[in-house]
Scaffold this active site. Structure first.
Site, PDB file in Angstrom:
ATOM      1  N   CYS A 162      -4.723   2.497  -3.668  1.00 25.08           N
ATOM      2  CA  CYS A 162      -3.479   2.951  -3.007  1.00 25.08           C
ATOM      3  C   CYS A 162      -2.341   1.949  -3.229  1.00 25.08           C
ATOM      4  O   CYS A 162      -1.532   1.710  -2.330  1.00 25.08           O
ATOM      5  CB  CYS A 162      -3.672   3.185  -1.519  1.00 25.08           C
ATOM      6  SG  CYS A 162      -4.846   4.467  -1.157  1.00 25.08           S
ATOM      7  N   GLN A 195      -4.738  -5.105   7.161  1.00 24.67           N
ATOM      8  CA  GLN A 195      -5.837  -5.996   6.739  1.00 24.67           C
ATOM      9  C   GLN A 195      -5.876  -7.281   7.570  1.00 24.67           C
ATOM     10  O   GLN A 195      -6.671  -8.169   7.276  1.00 24.67           O
ATOM     11  CB  GLN A 195      -5.655  -6.363   5.257  1.00 24.67           C
ATOM     12  CG  GLN A 195      -5.668  -5.172   4.306  1.00 24.67           C
ATOM     13  CD  GLN A 195      -7.037  -4.520   4.196  1.00 24.67           C
ATOM     14  OE1 GLN A 195      -8.063  -5.165   4.434  1.00 24.67           O
ATOM     15  NE2 GLN A 195      -7.073  -3.247   3.860  1.00 24.67           N
ATOM     16  N   HIS A 246       0.872  -1.182   0.000  1.00 26.85           N
ATOM     17  CA  HIS A 246       0.000   0.000   0.000  1.00 26.85           C
ATOM     18  C   HIS A 246       0.909   1.232   0.000  1.00 26.85           C
ATOM     19  O   HIS A 246       2.033   1.180   0.497  1.00 26.85           O
ATOM     20  CB  HIS A 246      -0.821  -0.076   1.293  1.00 26.85           C
ATOM     21  CG  HIS A 246      -1.865   0.967   1.461  1.00 26.85           C
ATOM     22  ND1 HIS A 246      -1.580   2.228   1.922  1.00 26.85           N
ATOM     23  CD2 HIS A 246      -3.213   0.927   1.287  1.00 26.85           C
ATOM     24  CE1 HIS A 246      -2.702   2.925   2.017  1.00 26.85           C
ATOM     25  NE2 HIS A 246      -3.710   2.157   1.631  1.00 26.85           N
ATOM     26  N   LYS A 253     -10.183  -0.959  10.339  1.00 23.29           N
ATOM     27  CA  LYS A 253     -10.306  -2.118   9.440  1.00 23.29           C
ATOM     28  C   LYS A 253     -10.576  -3.378  10.247  1.00 23.29           C
ATOM     29  O   LYS A 253     -10.586  -4.483   9.732  1.00 23.29           O
ATOM     30  CB  LYS A 253      -9.034  -2.282   8.630  1.00 23.29           C
ATOM     31  CG  LYS A 253      -8.728  -1.014   7.851  1.00 23.29           C
ATOM     32  CD  LYS A 253      -7.881  -1.250   6.666  1.00 23.29           C
ATOM     33  CE  LYS A 253      -7.365   0.046   6.119  1.00 23.29           C
ATOM     34  NZ  LYS A 253      -8.037   0.445   4.895  1.00 23.29           N
ATOM     35  N   ASP A 277       2.955  -4.767   8.057  1.00 24.00           N
ATOM     36  CA  ASP A 277       1.780  -3.913   7.895  1.00 24.00           C
ATOM     37  C   ASP A 277       0.565  -4.819   8.080  1.00 24.00           C
ATOM     38  O   ASP A 277       0.216  -5.600   7.191  1.00 24.00           O
ATOM     39  CB  ASP A 277       1.811  -3.278   6.501  1.00 24.00           C
ATOM     40  CG  ASP A 277       0.506  -2.547   6.173  1.00 24.00           C
ATOM     41  OD1 ASP A 277      -0.479  -2.709   6.914  1.00 24.00           O
ATOM     42  OD2 ASP A 277       0.485  -1.829   5.154  1.00 24.00           O
TER      43      ASP A 277
HETATM   44  N1  PMP Z   1      -1.736  -0.683   4.605  1.00 26.49           N
HETATM   45  C1  PMP Z   1      -2.721  -1.374   4.036  1.00 26.49           C
HETATM   46  C2  PMP Z   1      -2.427  -2.735   3.462  1.00 26.49           C
HETATM   47  C3  PMP Z   1      -4.013  -0.837   4.001  1.00 26.49           C
HETATM   48  O1  PMP Z   1      -5.001  -1.537   3.449  1.00 26.49           O
HETATM   49  C4  PMP Z   1      -4.240   0.438   4.556  1.00 26.49           C
HETATM   50  C5  PMP Z   1      -5.602   1.091   4.490  1.00 26.49           C
HETATM   51  N2  PMP Z   1      -6.186   1.070   3.222  1.00 26.49           N
HETATM   52  C6  PMP Z   1      -3.179   1.109   5.164  1.00 26.49           C
HETATM   53  C7  PMP Z   1      -1.936   0.527   5.159  1.00 26.49           C
HETATM   54  C8  PMP Z   1      -3.391   2.428   5.855  1.00 26.49           C
HETATM   55  O2  PMP Z   1      -4.045   2.162   7.073  1.00 26.49           O
HETATM   56  P1  PMP Z   1      -4.696   3.313   7.975  1.00 26.49           P
HETATM   57  O3  PMP Z   1      -5.980   3.692   7.308  1.00 26.49           O
HETATM   58  O4  PMP Z   1      -4.922   2.643   9.314  1.00 26.49           O
HETATM   59  O5  PMP Z   1      -3.714   4.410   8.066  1.00 26.49           O
END
Ligand code: PMP
Length: 393
Positions: free
Chosen positions: A351, A190, A109, A213, A187
């Protein structure tokens, strides 16, 4: 059957299939937000009257819950943040600058790419990207070669890809990294909505988590830091609530986690995050896994019947997200029509522009399921998708 726990579904007719963007919140999480603001709204760790004590107790209780939830050794290892994005930025800013190389996967991401660019890293300067095969599986051979050539690296990889649902084998990622004196940040944005993470068993060094999430409130998350790394981590921000002693010439800081949580925190959010963990504990990962895998498999079998559908990976080692396109039809147009028919999916690059570019596409239609989705949701999606394709062909 689980939808009854989530007020959203009683109030909305939308077929919600955008869970990788954010999940719905169960009633106990929503109630905890109202309860904090209506019954004991006060700041934490400052005052000693009843409501302030209650707020502090509940806030710290969430830390304990999260510690147990991911099997951290100590509560000092749990730092609350705004979310995964802040957690990764915090680490990038306070821990990693001395590492010559940062290793990421090709499925990251933007939140796990841009902070490294902000350090001046790119493909010619310290950023290494591990490729993947035609089904988007992490290339462990390439990974080990990179580690061999660049021991003592900082590895930062996602557990589950938000764009394609691919699950990385984190244990193997960590074991190989440690073999070459490297450390790993996972990370986990998910992760917790789908799978248990045991930080000691997996031996991760850092884990970034997102409440919103994981059935919890937005604007809150956490960073797990293995105890041995805490002393090498500087605070990201400083100010109120981080200090031991201040005079006009100098200040001394508290120990972790407080020195990393500057200013008034998202108190209601942290309390709600704890409630979300309690909710997951009540349902149990075994139940979550069984029902969501069943619906995910059904979704795939129904999507496969759609003519001219293009997938970018198989569904082996995948959960949550399923991404696709339809030959010669714009994903944006499909998204607009699905929205008009009450279906919430995300279209675009999710993203994750670098992997989209590698695949030669601008984006996909991403259906992302959670354990509360059911066959009826899939049936309505498929019906709407067929109608949209009829209109666009
Ligand atoms: N990493 C991944 C794999 C995500 O899916 C997301 C959110 N779309 C993020 C990072 C960012 O997370 P946050 O909204 O908690 O900042």
């Amino acid at each position: 059957m689980f939808k009854r726990d989530f007020p959203y579904f009683a109030n909305s007719k939308t077929v919600y299939l955008d869970n990788a963007a954010t999940t719905q919140k169960p009633k106990n999480v929503i109630d905890s937000q109202i309860e904090y603001y209506e019954k004991y709204c006060a700041n934490t760790h400052r005052s000693s009257y009843g409501d302030a004590n209650m707020a502090t107790r509940k806030y710290e209780n969430s830390r304990e819950l999260l510690k147990e939830f991911i099997n951290a050794k100590k509560s000092e290892e749990i730092i609350f943040t705004k979310g995964v994005t802040e957690a990764i930025n915090m680490i990038a800013d306070t821990f990693t600058r001395d590492y010559k190389s940062v290793i990421i996967s090709s499925l990251e991401h933007h939140s796990n790419i841009v902070p490294w660019h902000m350090q001046g890293r790119d493909l010619t300067n310290g950023l290494k990207v591990v490729g993947c095969d035609n089904n988007l599986n992490f290339d462990f051979e390439e990974y080990e070669n990179i580690l061999k050539k660049n021991p003592n690296s900082f590895v930062s990889v996602t557990h589950i890809s938000n764009a394609f649902g691919k699950i990385h084998d984190i244990k193997r990622v960590c074991d190989l990294a440690h073999k070459y004196e490297s450390v790993v940040l996972v990370d986990g944005a998910q992760s917790l909505a789908h799978a248990k993470i045991d930080v000691q068993k997996l031996d991760v060094d850092f884990l970034a988590l997102s409440s919103h999430k994981t059935f919890g409130p937005t604007g809150v998350g956490a960073l797990y830091v293995k105890e041995k790394h805490l002393e090498n981590m500087k605070p990201y921000q400083t100010g109120g609530a981080t200090i031991n002693e201040v005079d006009f010439n100098s200040s001394t800081l508290l120990n972790s986690p407080y020195k990393f949580e500057a200013g008034t925190q998202n108190i209601a959010g942290v309390i709600g995050f704890g409630e979300a963990l309690k909710y997951i504990n009540r349902i149990g990962y075994e139940n979550i896994k069984t029902v969501e895998k069943d619906v995910y498999n059904y979704l795939n079998s129904e999507l496969e019947k759609i003519p001219n559908i293009i997938f970018y990976n198989d569904t082996k080692d995948c959960i949550g997200s399923r991404s696709f396109n339809i030959k010669n039809i714009s994903h944006d147009d499909i998204g607009i029509l699905l929205d008009k028919m009450g279906i919430a999916v995300r279209v675009g690059h999710h993203c994750a522009q670098p992997i989209m570019k590698k695949l030669g596409i601008k984006g996909t239609i991403r259906v992302s399921t959670s354990f509360y989705n059911d066959y009826e949701d899939v049936n309505r999606l498929i019906k709407a998708l067929k109608k949209a394709l009829d209109m666009l062909s």
